[in-house]
Design a protein around this motif. Structure first.
Motif, PDB file in Angstrom:
ATOM      1  N   ARG A 181      23.370  54.160  -2.277  1.00 28.19           N
ATOM      2  CA  ARG A 181      22.846  54.052  -0.905  1.00 28.19           C
ATOM      3  C   ARG A 181      23.989  54.327   0.061  1.00 28.19           C
ATOM      4  N   HIS A 268      10.878  51.401  -6.364  1.00 25.13           N
ATOM      5  CA  HIS A 268      11.795  50.497  -5.661  1.00 25.13           C
ATOM      6  C   HIS A 268      11.908  50.903  -4.177  1.00 25.13           C
ATOM      7  N   ARG A 271      14.783  53.279  -3.298  1.00 21.80           N
ATOM      8  CA  ARG A 271      16.149  52.749  -3.192  1.00 21.80           C
ATOM      9  C   ARG A 271      16.934  52.908  -4.488  1.00 21.80           C
TER      10      ARG A 271
HETATM   11  C1  LIG Z   1      24.247  42.708  -4.190  1.00 18.88           C
HETATM   12  C2  LIG Z   1      23.104  43.676  -4.182  1.00 18.88           C
HETATM   13  C3  LIG Z   1      21.975  43.234  -3.290  1.00 18.88           C
HETATM   14  C4  LIG Z   1      20.740  43.998  -3.605  1.00 18.88           C
HETATM   15  C5  LIG Z   1      19.587  43.365  -2.898  1.00 18.88           C
HETATM   16  C6  LIG Z   1      18.312  43.899  -3.385  1.00 18.88           C
HETATM   17  C7  LIG Z   1      18.079  45.290  -2.974  1.00 18.88           C
HETATM   18  O1  LIG Z   1      18.568  45.803  -2.005  1.00 18.88           O
HETATM   19  C8  LIG Z   1      17.212  46.096  -3.769  1.00 18.88           C
HETATM   20  O2  LIG Z   1      16.908  45.702  -4.896  1.00 18.88           O
HETATM   21  O3  LIG Z   1      16.806  47.166  -3.294  1.00 18.88           O
END
Ligand SMILES: CCCCCCC(=O)C(=O)O
Ligand code: FMN
Length: 334
Positions: A181, A268, A271
């Motif tokens: 990301r 997701h 993401r």
């Molecule tokens: C430390 C990583 C946080 C990820 C939080 C969850 C997320 O952003 C996702 O699964 O998409």
């Protein structure tokens, strides 16, 4: 544009659609939180595919049909819900509103639907579940978790979720590593001060010392498999087991083979692996692969209007879930 009178500003904001809700949230959230919530991985092709794929489906309408008494209710996680749309697990809701997942819990109760709780929630699981109250109108909850490298911690999460009254585990299978990301890298995104991950037994200080990438890598087990992880869960819990992140018929066949209770067709929210299709475009093959089995097929990704939900139901989904729209109903944080 220059000169002229300033445009009139509305005194009360009218939120008529999810697009309006998003716009309002965009104005309230600081850039790093806004981008963390809204973005997807790398080029965001999959993020956009979710909504554009849904927009390609058109409805074949009928007329002179008696619609006086309509009942959109369905069953989900062992209870009847008022309509087939629930709140997906989305982490760090404390960044959208100080009450975070506790507020979401109260909202799903008042709307008569269910909630899945991210393991990256800002509140402990028992606080979130008890905010939904008791009795017949109490929501059902799923605890979302990843296959974890610390099996002791994973067992404690399961035990606490079961004791709190969660009805299901959503095992997220699409995240052996965190998606790439760019927004998080550019903003050096850190979870804000004061927000912890109590379900994962991590306090603010520990979280803020690591980047998200590193924090995730320390928690997740990239050696997970159907044969190892489903049996491992079944040996430890009576909760239902759903696999979240399924995107093709072969993996639904695995779900049938390994005896899971359901799948969530999901990428997701764009993401994780960028380049996979919009979920609506793979839903039908997933539904077909589950035919004749007891595996329920749920779906999320880009649902922004009632007719999107209708399309998914028409293609055979049992229930839809939303991530970002929950977060956009936000107050922001200081
Ligand atoms: C430390 C990583 C946080 C990820 C939080 C969850 C997320 O952003 C996702 O699964 O998409
Ligand atoms: C900010 C944010 C955090 C998320 N956190 C998690 C998570 O912790 N675990 C998980 O399985 N999915 C997580 N998701 C994905 C959602 O469960 C869901 O699959 C996705 O948001 C659905 O797409 P939508 O946002 O277009 O409705 C997250 C999504 C967002 C936007």
């Amino acid at each position: 544009m220059s000169g002229g009178a300033p445009l009139p500003q509305p005194t009360t904001e009218k939120i008529l659609s999810i697009a309006d809700l998003k716009e309002a949230a965009d104005r309230k959230l600081p850039a790093s939180a806004r981008e963390f919530f809204n973005s997807g991985s790398t080029d965001q092709r999959t993020l956009h595919a979710n909504e554009t794929a849904l927009a390609r489906y058109h409805l074949r309408s009928r007329v002179l049909v008696n619609v006086k008494h309509l009942d959109p209710s369905t069953t989900c996680l062992g209870r009847r819900i008022k309509f087939p749309l629930c709140c997906a697990p989305a982490g760090i809701q404390g960044m959208a509103h100080p009450d975070g997942e506790v507020a979401t819990s109260k909202a799903v109760r008042s709307m008569g639907v269910n909630q899945a709780i991210s393991s990256f929630a800002s509140y402990p699981v028992d606080e979130i579940v008890s905010a939904g109250g008791n009795g017949d109108d109490a929501p059902s909850y799923a605890i979302q978790m990843y296959p974890m490298s610390n099996r002791g911690l994973q067992e404690r999460i399961i035990q606490r979720a079961e004791a709190a009254g969660c009805k299901a585990i959503f095992l997220t299978g699409d995240s052996p590593v965190l998606g790439v990301r760019y927004n998080e890298w550019k903003n050096d995104f850190r979870t804000p001060e004061g927000i912890g991950f109590p379900i994962l037994e991590r306090d603010t200080k520990t979280i803020r010392e690591t980047t998200h990438d590193d924090g995730f890598a320390g928690l997740n087990d990239d050696g997970a498999s159907w044969e190892r992880d489903i049996k491992w869960l079944r040996d430890r819990t009576k909760m239902k087991v759903f696999v979240k992140g399924v995107m093709c018929s072969e993996d639904v066949a695995n779900a049938v083979k390994w005896g899971v209770d359901g799948v969530v067709v999901s990428n997701h929210g764009g993401r994780q692996l960028d380049g996979v299709p919009g979920t609506i475009d793979v839903l039908e093959e997933c539904v077909q692969a589950a035919k004749g089995s007891s595996v329920e097929v749920h779906v999320d990704g880009g649902f922004r209007r009632g007719s999107d939900v209708f399309v998914a139901l028409a293609l055979g989904a049992k229930c839809c879930w939303v991530g970002r729209p929950t977060l956009w109903n936000c107050d922001g944080y200081q």
